[in-house]
Every structure is written in C-alpha cells, then in structure tokens.
Design a protein around this motif. Structure first.
Motif, short mmCIF file in Angstrom:
data_model
loop_
_atom_site.label_atom_id
_atom_site.label_comp_id
_atom_site.label_asym_id
_atom_site.label_seq_id
_atom_site.Cartn_x
_atom_site.Cartn_y
_atom_site.Cartn_z
N GLU A 135 -8.15 3.14 -16.92
CA GLU A 135 -7.71 4.83 -16.84
C GLU A 135 -8.74 5.90 -17.86
O GLU A 135 -9.87 4.92 -18.37
N SER A 136 -7.98 6.37 -17.46
CA SER A 136 -9.66 7.61 -16.71
C SER A 136 -10.25 8.31 -18.10
O SER A 136 -10.72 9.28 -19.15
N ASP A 137 -8.63 8.62 -18.71
CA ASP A 137 -8.69 9.77 -20.00
C ASP A 137 -8.59 8.76 -21.64
O ASP A 137 -8.44 7.72 -21.15
N ILE A 138 -8.92 9.55 -22.72
CA ILE A 138 -9.22 8.61 -23.63
C ILE A 138 -7.95 7.99 -23.73
O ILE A 138 -8.09 6.58 -24.82
N VAL A 156 -11.49 1.01 -19.53
CA VAL A 156 -11.68 2.52 -20.03
C VAL A 156 -13.25 3.60 -20.11
O VAL A 156 -13.74 2.85 -19.84
N THR A 157 -12.89 4.57 -20.13
CA THR A 157 -13.61 5.84 -19.68
C THR A 157 -14.71 5.91 -20.96
O THR A 157 -16.10 5.63 -20.94
N PHE A 158 -13.66 6.19 -21.79
CA PHE A 158 -14.14 6.58 -23.02
C PHE A 158 -14.40 5.55 -24.53
O PHE A 158 -13.79 4.52 -24.87
N PRO A 159 -15.80 5.71 -25.34
CA PRO A 159 -15.70 4.51 -25.94
C PRO A 159 -14.95 4.71 -27.40
O PRO A 159 -14.16 3.23 -27.59
N VAL A 171 -11.34 -3.18 -21.83
CA VAL A 171 -13.03 -3.04 -22.07
C VAL A 171 -13.84 -2.12 -21.18
O VAL A 171 -13.15 -0.71 -20.28
N LEU A 172 -14.44 -1.79 -22.10
CA LEU A 172 -15.35 0.03 -21.22
C LEU A 172 -16.48 -0.51 -20.63
O LEU A 172 -16.96 -1.46 -20.52
N THR A 173 -15.81 0.22 -19.04
CA THR A 173 -16.74 -0.01 -18.15
C THR A 173 -16.73 1.43 -17.42
O THR A 173 -18.10 1.15 -16.90
N GLY A 174 -16.55 2.73 -17.98
CA GLY A 174 -17.49 3.87 -17.87
C GLY A 174 -16.21 4.14 -16.15
O GLY A 174 -15.32 3.32 -15.97
N THR A 175 -16.41 5.50 -15.75
CA THR A 175 -15.75 5.51 -14.10
C THR A 175 -16.49 5.35 -13.34
O THR A 175 -17.59 6.11 -12.93
N PRO A 176 -15.62 5.19 -11.80
CA PRO A 176 -16.51 4.97 -10.99
C PRO A 176 -16.97 6.03 -10.41
O PRO A 176 -15.44 6.90 -10.15
N ILE A 177 -18.01 6.74 -10.30
CA ILE A 177 -18.26 7.52 -9.10
C ILE A 177 -19.01 7.56 -8.34
O ILE A 177 -19.49 6.49 -7.30
N ARG A 178 -18.08 8.10 -6.59
CA ARG A 178 -18.35 7.76 -5.36
C ARG A 178 -20.01 7.71 -5.00
O ARG A 178 -20.73 8.67 -5.50
N GLU A 179 -20.62 7.12 -4.55
CA GLU A 179 -22.10 7.43 -4.51
C GLU A 179 -22.67 8.44 -3.61
O GLU A 179 -23.33 8.29 -3.61
N ASN A 277 -12.27 12.47 -14.18
CA ASN A 277 -13.12 12.48 -13.22
C ASN A 277 -14.27 13.43 -13.20
O ASN A 277 -15.03 13.04 -12.57
N VAL A 278 -13.82 14.62 -12.55
CA VAL A 278 -14.53 15.87 -13.17
C VAL A 278 -15.91 15.95 -13.48
O VAL A 278 -16.65 16.41 -13.26
N ILE A 279 -15.13 15.53 -15.11
CA ILE A 279 -16.17 15.81 -15.86
C ILE A 279 -17.25 14.95 -16.07
O ILE A 279 -18.31 15.37 -16.84
#
Length: 368
Positions: A135-138, A156-159, A171-179, A277-279
C-alpha cells in the motif's frame, strides 16, 4: 525455462514462482517493475495477472513477462449504474484468477493494488497461497481494504500507515524505487529538450493521466515562468497544446517512458500531484518540489494526506487545488527557489530508504 533459487543459502536449490498483480493506473504497476530485476536475479519465475485493456498489460508485456488476463470490475465509493454489473465481473475474475493460480502453482503472490488485484488476492487465498500486498498511501485504498483480510502481510510506505492495518499484518518497508531512476543523466535530459545551462529546469508532472488543473495553471503563467526557468511539462495523453510548441524553453510530452530518468535527473525543481510513488521518487532524487494534491472532491483524500506528511517532514511545499491561482503558484515557486538548499538538506537527512530490499526480504520469508 526453469528458474531456481537457493532459499536456504546452503546449496539446496528449489524452484520458485511468483505471480504479481496490480493495475488501473501506472502507479499500481511501476513499483512492481522496481522489484522484478532483483526477483529475477534471485531466480524467481515471474508471471503477472491483469486485465485485457488495463495500462498494466502494455507495460508488463513490454518487459517480456508472461501475462494472464482476467475479468474485473471497477470498485467505486460513489453511486454509478455500473455498480450493479461490476460485482459480477469481480466474481468472474475471482474464478478466473483461482483457476490460473491453481494451474500455475506459484509459491507466493505479490499485489500492488488497483481493482484488478482483488480477484487475484482472493484467488490466491482460495488456493492457500501466501499473499504480500503493498500500500503506497497513508490509508489503504478500497481495493486493498477489501484484499487485506485475505493477505499474509501488508507492506506500507508511511510510518503513520501501520496503525491502519489490522491483524498485526502491517510492515513498514517504504516504497520500491526503480534502480534505473537513480541512474539518469542530467546532460542527456538537457540534450533531449535542447536546453543549455542558462536556466534552471522546472519539471511539471500531473500523474500518469495528466492534470487539467495543473496544465491550465502552468500554461496561464507560462510567460512569467519562462523568464526564470526552462520547463519540461508531462501533460498526459491528449493534453498537448500545439499553440505553445514554438515557445522557447517549453518542452511538453504526453507521456515519457525510457527518457524519464534523464528528464528527472535534469530537472532542478518539480511541480507535481502527490501520488505516493512520484513523491517518494522525488525524495529519492532529492528534488525540491511543490505538491498540488488531488482535491478531496475528486478523490478519497489520500494525496492530501501524502502531501501533508511530506510537508511536515520538510520535503515539500504544498498548495491546495481549491486555493490555486497563478499568482499563488508564482509566489510559491519564488519561495521554493530561495529555500531549495534547505529542502535538499532535509531530504538528504531522511531516514526513508528504497523499499525494494525490505519487500524482497518479506517475499523470500513467506515463499514456500
């Protein structure tokens, strides 16, 4: 072709397969692309389930990944005549996804959300296959809200998001960013647009479909902006303004794929919607930005929450769509330009990391 992974790290090789899903918008697909190279390196066979005409099909098939088509209806929070028929499309999709999963026998399913994901997640659950959701959003979108009870874990992306996930699944993982996003060339980006070094570059992004509100306000103030900036404007399909094509320092695109990494590297500042994703891409690139979140009147308010979180952390300035005027935009751009070093400093000191490694760890943990 067979793919193998040494899951235990002791030389014992076993075959593993993952089915991924997510669609309806590019935001529900591109994070999957960030995971695919590392999953391939680990030896996972990767397949994808999506809809016949969804944006995900073109993107995924372009990567050479085996793609399965299912039916799915759009999930809505508002009254619409299609709400009568779409639940039957979802049910049909569940049966189709369940059959595909039973036949392909994946070891795990990874879902990025969007309405196509619901039948896949339920189909995996019916086959007793573990499911990892991202889940990307809060706060979770409707598709993920429906899917969470059938999932094993939710990334999840946000704490702030962990508290919104019930059942100790968050689980707080952050969002995956393309290398490859981090390997763009500033020089190539300037060359693509024909820009020299005489002015800083402002890049405008309105989301994968574009934003009429942002497009209109930029074009209204184009002459004022061009006095200080060269502009890269990604305006969305069908939103080019040919009357502005001859403007020096203004380069507009409907959509950018392979060249996007170079254009983003070249840009000094951004004006953008506030999709997660973009932010997080802007944060990873350390780019000062103004966020104009989608209005609560036209959405569930997730972009507003995303933007306020980034504003609070000192990563972004935020303008409300309802209060947006040309004068306010120019004044805010001037403030951002003067304070850009402060925003870069805040982003450099961020504890938020690329979510790829954490998500991969979770996928490996629950692969069986």
């Amino acid at each position: 072709m067979l793919f193998f992974i040494d899951k235990l790290g002791d030389g014992f090789l076993e075959k593993y397969k993952i089915i991924m899903t997510g669609g309806g918008s590019a935001g529900h697909v591109t994070p999957n692309l960030a995971l695919i190279p590392k999953l391939s390196d680990l030896g996972y066979e990767i397949q994808y389930i999506g809809t016949e005409k969804g944006i995900e099909r073109k993107i995924i098939e372009g990567e050479g990944i085996r793609y399965h088509i299912i039916s799915s209806g759009k999930l809505r929070r508002y009254i619409d005549i299609k709400n009568l028929s779409d639940p039957f499309k979802v049910l049909k999709g569940v049966l189709e996804a369940a059959r595909i999963i039973k036949r392909e026998k994946p070891n795990i399913v990874f879902s990025k959300g969007g309405f196509v994901s619901v039948p896949v997640v339920i189909g995996a659950y019916l086959n007793r296959i573990p499911v990892i959701i991202h889940e990307s959003d809060i706060t979770p979108g409707l598709a993920n809200k429906i899917s969470i009870p059938f999932s094993t874990k939710v990334c999840v992306t946000f704490p702030e998001s962990v508290k919104h996930i019930k059942g100790n699944k968050g689980v707080l993982t952050g969002t995956p960013i393309r290398e490859d996003l981090l390997k763009g060339s500033k020089l190539k980006g300037r060359q693509i647009c024909g820009y020299g070094d005489e002015k800083p570059i402002l890049m405008v992004i309105g989301g994968s479909l574009g934003s009429k509100v942002i497009n209109d306000i930029i074009r209204k103030k184009i002459d004022t902006l061009l006095k200080q900036y060269n502009i890269i404007h990604i305006c969305g399909k069908g939103n080019l303004d040919n009357s502005l094509s001859s403007k020096k320092g203004y380069k507009q695109f409907e959509y950018v794929s392979e060249e996007l990494t170079h254009l983003m590297a070249a840009a000094d500042m951004f004006i953008s919607r506030a999709g997660a994703n973009v932010i997080f891409e802007l944060l990873a690139l350390k780019k000062p930005n103004i966020l104009i979140p989608l209005s609560a009147k036209a959405s569930r308010g997730d972009q507003i929450l995303n933007a306020r979180s980034f504003e609070k952390s000192g990563y972004s300035m935020v303008l409300e769509e309802e209060k947006l005027t040309g004068e306010v935009l120019i004044e805010t751009m001037d403030r951002l330009f003067k304070q850009k070093d402060t925003y870069i400093h805040n982003m450099n000191n961020s504890s938020v990391k690329n979510g790829v490694d954490e998500i991969i760890k979770l996928i490996k943990k629950y692969t069986h």
